[in-house]
Design a protein around this motif. Structure first.
Motif, PDB file in Angstrom:
ATOM      1  N   GLU A   1       0.835  -1.197   0.000  1.00  0.00           N
ATOM      2  CA  GLU A   1       0.000   0.000   0.000  1.00  0.00           C
ATOM      3  C   GLU A   1       0.869   1.247   0.000  1.00  0.00           C
ATOM      4  O   GLU A   1       1.781   1.383   0.815  1.00  0.00           O
ATOM      5  CB  GLU A   1      -0.916   0.003   1.223  1.00  0.00           C
ATOM      6  N   ALA A   2       0.614   2.159  -0.943  1.00  0.00           N
ATOM      7  CA  ALA A   2       1.358   3.416  -1.035  1.00  0.00           C
ATOM      8  C   ALA A   2       0.457   4.485  -1.615  1.00  0.00           C
ATOM      9  O   ALA A   2      -0.333   4.219  -2.532  1.00  0.00           O
ATOM     10  CB  ALA A   2       2.599   3.244  -1.904  1.00  0.00           C
ATOM     11  N   ILE A   3       0.562   5.705  -1.093  1.00  0.00           N
ATOM     12  CA  ILE A   3      -0.274   6.827  -1.533  1.00  0.00           C
ATOM     13  C   ILE A   3       0.610   8.053  -1.720  1.00  0.00           C
ATOM     14  O   ILE A   3       1.504   8.322  -0.906  1.00  0.00           O
ATOM     15  CB  ILE A   3      -1.377   7.139  -0.505  1.00  0.00           C
ATOM     16  N   THR A   4       0.374   8.791  -2.793  1.00  0.00           N
ATOM     17  CA  THR A   4       0.997  10.096  -3.006  1.00  0.00           C
ATOM     18  C   THR A   4      -0.103  11.132  -3.192  1.00  0.00           C
ATOM     19  O   THR A   4      -1.048  10.913  -3.956  1.00  0.00           O
ATOM     20  CB  THR A   4       1.911  10.096  -4.243  1.00  0.00           C
ATOM     21  N   ILE A   5       0.024  12.258  -2.474  1.00  0.00           N
ATOM     22  CA  ILE A   5      -0.930  13.360  -2.581  1.00  0.00           C
ATOM     23  C   ILE A   5      -0.154  14.598  -3.011  1.00  0.00           C
ATOM     24  O   ILE A   5       0.826  14.967  -2.356  1.00  0.00           O
ATOM     25  CB  ILE A   5      -1.629  13.622  -1.231  1.00  0.00           C
ATOM     26  N   MET A   6      -0.572  15.227  -4.105  1.00  0.00           N
ATOM     27  CA  MET A   6       0.166  16.361  -4.647  1.00  0.00           C
ATOM     28  C   MET A   6      -0.628  17.656  -4.562  1.00  0.00           C
ATOM     29  O   MET A   6      -1.811  17.688  -4.888  1.00  0.00           O
ATOM     30  CB  MET A   6       0.550  16.103  -6.107  1.00  0.00           C
ATOM     31  N   GLY A   7       0.058  18.714  -4.116  1.00  0.00           N
ATOM     32  CA  GLY A   7      -0.436  20.074  -4.208  1.00  0.00           C
ATOM     33  C   GLY A   7       0.539  20.872  -5.058  1.00  0.00           C
ATOM     34  O   GLY A   7       1.372  20.303  -5.764  1.00  0.00           O
ATOM     35  N   ASP A   8       0.449  22.188  -4.988  1.00  0.00           N
ATOM     36  CA  ASP A   8       1.362  23.048  -5.736  1.00  0.00           C
ATOM     37  C   ASP A   8       2.650  23.223  -4.923  1.00  0.00           C
ATOM     38  O   ASP A   8       2.661  23.866  -3.877  1.00  0.00           O
ATOM     39  CB  ASP A   8       0.704  24.406  -5.979  1.00  0.00           C
ATOM     40  N   HIS A   9       3.754  22.603  -5.395  1.00  0.00           N
ATOM     41  CA  HIS A   9       5.024  22.600  -4.678  1.00  0.00           C
ATOM     42  C   HIS A   9       4.879  21.972  -3.291  1.00  0.00           C
ATOM     43  O   HIS A   9       5.572  22.341  -2.340  1.00  0.00           O
ATOM     44  CB  HIS A   9       5.625  24.007  -4.577  1.00  0.00           C
ATOM     45  N   ARG A  10       3.983  21.022  -3.194  1.00  0.00           N
ATOM     46  CA  ARG A  10       3.781  20.255  -1.974  1.00  0.00           C
ATOM     47  C   ARG A  10       3.507  18.812  -2.388  1.00  0.00           C
ATOM     48  O   ARG A  10       2.832  18.558  -3.389  1.00  0.00           O
ATOM     49  CB  ARG A  10       2.589  20.772  -1.168  1.00  0.00           C
ATOM     50  N   ARG A  11       3.996  17.853  -1.604  1.00  0.00           N
ATOM     51  CA  ARG A  11       3.727  16.447  -1.901  1.00  0.00           C
ATOM     52  C   ARG A  11       3.837  15.642  -0.610  1.00  0.00           C
ATOM     53  O   ARG A  11       4.771  15.824   0.165  1.00  0.00           O
ATOM     54  CB  ARG A  11       4.723  15.912  -2.932  1.00  0.00           C
ATOM     55  N   ILE A  12       2.870  14.764  -0.394  1.00  0.00           N
ATOM     56  CA  ILE A  12       2.887  13.860   0.759  1.00  0.00           C
ATOM     57  C   ILE A  12       2.953  12.436   0.236  1.00  0.00           C
ATOM     58  O   ILE A  12       2.171  12.060  -0.643  1.00  0.00           O
ATOM     59  CB  ILE A  12       1.636  14.039   1.637  1.00  0.00           C
ATOM     60  N   GLU A  13       3.867  11.657   0.776  1.00  0.00           N
ATOM     61  CA  GLU A  13       3.977  10.251   0.408  1.00  0.00           C
ATOM     62  C   GLU A  13       3.771   9.393   1.650  1.00  0.00           C
ATOM     63  O   GLU A  13       4.388   9.639   2.693  1.00  0.00           O
ATOM     64  CB  GLU A  13       5.347   9.960  -0.204  1.00  0.00           C
ATOM     65  N   ILE A  14       2.885   8.409   1.530  1.00  0.00           N
ATOM     66  CA  ILE A  14       2.575   7.507   2.642  1.00  0.00           C
ATOM     67  C   ILE A  14       2.886   6.087   2.184  1.00  0.00           C
ATOM     68  O   ILE A  14       2.373   5.635   1.164  1.00  0.00           O
ATOM     69  CB  ILE A  14       1.094   7.587   3.051  1.00  0.00           C
ATOM     70  N   GLU A  15       3.703   5.387   2.934  1.00  0.00           N
ATOM     71  CA  GLU A  15       4.082   4.025   2.582  1.00  0.00           C
ATOM     72  C   GLU A  15       3.675   3.077   3.706  1.00  0.00           C
ATOM     73  O   GLU A  15       3.985   3.323   4.874  1.00  0.00           O
ATOM     74  CB  GLU A  15       5.594   3.934   2.360  1.00  0.00           C
ATOM     75  N   ASN A  16       2.960   2.024   3.336  1.00  0.00           N
ATOM     76  CA  ASN A  16       2.615   0.972   4.289  1.00  0.00           C
ATOM     77  C   ASN A  16       1.813   1.524   5.467  1.00  0.00           C
ATOM     78  O   ASN A  16       1.911   1.016   6.577  1.00  0.00           O
ATOM     79  CB  ASN A  16       3.890   0.271   4.781  1.00  0.00           C
ATOM     80  N   VAL A  17       1.049   2.558   5.264  1.00  0.00           N
ATOM     81  CA  VAL A  17       0.169   3.288   6.185  1.00  0.00           C
ATOM     82  C   VAL A  17       0.884   3.920   7.379  1.00  0.00           C
ATOM     83  O   VAL A  17       0.268   4.635   8.163  1.00  0.00           O
ATOM     84  CB  VAL A  17      -1.047   2.456   6.702  1.00  0.00           C
ATOM     85  N   ILE A  18       2.183   3.727   7.533  1.00  0.00           N
ATOM     86  CA  ILE A  18       2.870   4.238   8.722  1.00  0.00           C
ATOM     87  C   ILE A  18       4.017   5.192   8.420  1.00  0.00           C
ATOM     88  O   ILE A  18       4.336   6.056   9.237  1.00  0.00           O
ATOM     89  CB  ILE A  18       3.393   3.106   9.623  1.00  0.00           C
ATOM     90  N   ASN A  19       4.682   5.049   7.282  1.00  0.00           N
ATOM     91  CA  ASN A  19       5.820   5.911   6.969  1.00  0.00           C
ATOM     92  C   ASN A  19       5.328   7.075   6.111  1.00  0.00           C
ATOM     93  O   ASN A  19       4.695   6.863   5.076  1.00  0.00           O
ATOM     94  CB  ASN A  19       6.899   5.137   6.226  1.00  0.00           C
ATOM     95  N   ILE A  20       5.636   8.291   6.529  1.00  0.00           N
ATOM     96  CA  ILE A  20       5.115   9.455   5.811  1.00  0.00           C
ATOM     97  C   ILE A  20       6.213  10.491   5.631  1.00  0.00           C
ATOM     98  O   ILE A  20       7.034  10.727   6.520  1.00  0.00           O
ATOM     99  CB  ILE A  20       3.897  10.065   6.550  1.00  0.00           C
ATOM    100  N   ARG A  21       6.233  11.102   4.442  1.00  0.00           N
ATOM    101  CA  ARG A  21       7.149  12.204   4.143  1.00  0.00           C
ATOM    102  C   ARG A  21       6.354  13.346   3.521  1.00  0.00           C
ATOM    103  O   ARG A  21       5.500  13.121   2.669  1.00  0.00           O
ATOM    104  CB  ARG A  21       8.258  11.757   3.177  1.00  0.00           C
ATOM    105  N   TYR A  22       6.668  14.549   3.970  1.00  0.00           N
ATOM    106  CA  TYR A  22       6.000  15.755   3.475  1.00  0.00           C
ATOM    107  C   TYR A  22       7.053  16.610   2.772  1.00  0.00           C
ATOM    108  O   TYR A  22       7.915  17.204   3.407  1.00  0.00           O
ATOM    109  CB  TYR A  22       5.361  16.504   4.639  1.00  0.00           C
ATOM    110  N   PHE A  23       6.982  16.635   1.437  1.00  0.00           N
ATOM    111  CA  PHE A  23       7.907  17.412   0.622  1.00  0.00           C
ATOM    112  C   PHE A  23       7.322  18.799   0.372  1.00  0.00           C
ATOM    113  O   PHE A  23       6.147  18.925   0.015  1.00  0.00           O
ATOM    114  CB  PHE A  23       8.156  16.718  -0.719  1.00  0.00           C
ATOM    115  N   ARG A  24       8.176  19.820   0.521  1.00  0.00           N
ATOM    116  CA  ARG A  24       7.699  21.183   0.301  1.00  0.00           C
ATOM    117  C   ARG A  24       8.534  21.841  -0.809  1.00  0.00           C
ATOM    118  O   ARG A  24       8.629  21.260  -1.893  1.00  0.00           O
ATOM    119  CB  ARG A  24       7.722  21.938   1.637  1.00  0.00           C
TER     120      ARG A  24
END
Length: 339
Positions: free
Chosen positions: A232-255
């Motif tokens: 399971e993996a999810i990526t959510i994109m905004g304008d110059h923003r990105r959130i990545e969720i891996e295995n429902v527990i690991n999360i990174r917020y790129f700005r």
């Protein structure tokens, strides 16, 4: 105030995932019901229920209940929840709430008529990474969600020469019919499907979608990966923003960080560089990262008549409507490919 709960269905999922969360949230398991007498008795002994039933009708008639919980099949979800509502009891339903949209709508109508909530087990809203992502988005500085992608796989299902993916759709795919619009902040407006099947029971599908607020994205689901690996993996994109969720527990917020290599004074900027989080499983903490404890916390609030963010049967109706459309298009695509 402790709430007395009557529970229908004492299988492994209910007894290991759901029932342990009741006591954590001031809910007492007062009575249990299952056709399997041994499973019902095991749940009674483990959680201290005062009564055991084999007929769900007797269970919902048990005196002193404040709410009904159930984790059974979709047809019984519909029938038993409507009967409980007619007795004035709020309900927790594991997903799927019914076999189809019509069944979910019948529960929703009964919920409105009884003026009692029906909570649906969309616990992925509460999985730690997904919860953090939603809170970042709703805080405001992320901006509008522009795009999403998600992969949510499962292992092969074997049907011999007559593959039928109905259970896979109902019990697996329904989660993302709720989760992805919830993260996007708007229902699906439309979607297209691509699906392939390299042997019976081994299917892969891609769904690209647009939401009513303009967010676009894609979902990958199928029965071609081992459930023993993270799938399971999810990526959510905004304008110059990105959130990545891996295995429902690991999360990174790129700005929007500056380039570092040519800056002799480069450091880490609080408002621009990447934030990341992963749980510490060595800590002596009873944490439920899949989200069942937090879901049942909000269910308890709803049962008590307090404000609650728990997903309701009306969310279930929306998810089932999307699931029906998705399943019909997958089956149509697979039939076309088999010709």
């Amino acid at each position: 105030m402790t709430l007395n709960i009557g529970w229908i269905g004492c299988g492994l999922h209910a007894s290991q995932m759901l029932m342990p969360q009741l006591g954590r949230n001031d809910m007492r398991l007062a009575a249990v019901c299952d056709l399997n007498a041994a499973a019902a008795e095991a749940a009674r002994w483990r959680y201290g229920a005062e009564a055991v039933y084999s007929d769900w009708r007797d269970l919902i008639a048990h005196k002193g209940l404040d709410a009904i919980g159930m984790a059974v099949g979709p047809d019984l979800h519909r029938e038993a929840s409507i009967a409980a509502l007619q007795r004035g009891l709020p309900v927790f339903l594991e997903k799927p709430p019914a076999r189809d949209r019509k069944g979910a709508e019948e529960i929703a109508h009964a919920s409105e008529k009884a003026n009692k909530p029906v909570i649906v087990g969309f616990m992925k809203r509460y999985s730690t990474g997904n919860k953090i992502a939603a809170n970042i988005i709703r805080k405001g500085d992320f901006g509008p969600v522009l795009g999403l992608s998600g992969s949510y796989m499962s292992g092969p299902a074997y049907f011999g020469k007559t593959p039928d993916y109905t259970s896979f759709f109902l019990h697996h795919c329904v989660h993302y019919m709720d989760l992805m619009p919830w993260l996007a902040g708007a229902p699906f407006a439309d979607f297209e499907i691509r699906a392939s099947e390299h042997q019976p029971g081994h299917m892969l599908m891609h769904m690209n979608f647009a939401c009513e607020n303009g967010a676009i994205g894609n979902i990958i689901m199928g029965t071609i990966q081992s459930r023993g690996t993270p799938t399971e993996a999810i990526t959510i994109m905004g304008d110059h923003r990105r959130i990545e969720i891996e295995n429902v527990i690991n999360i990174r917020y790129f700005r929007d960080p500056a380039f570092k290599a040519d800056d002799p004074a480069a450091g880490l900027a609080d408002g621009a560089d990447t934030l990341s989080w992963t749980p510490n499983f060595t800590a002596a903490a009873n944490e439920d990262h899949k989200g069942y404890a937090a879901l049942m916390h909000d269910a308890a609030l709803a049962f008590a008549g307090d404000p609650s963010a728990a997903p309701t049967i009306f969310d279930g109706v929306s998810a089932m409507a999307s699931l029906e459309r998705m399943a019909a298009r997958v089956n149509e695509e697979l039939r076309r490919r088999r010709l």
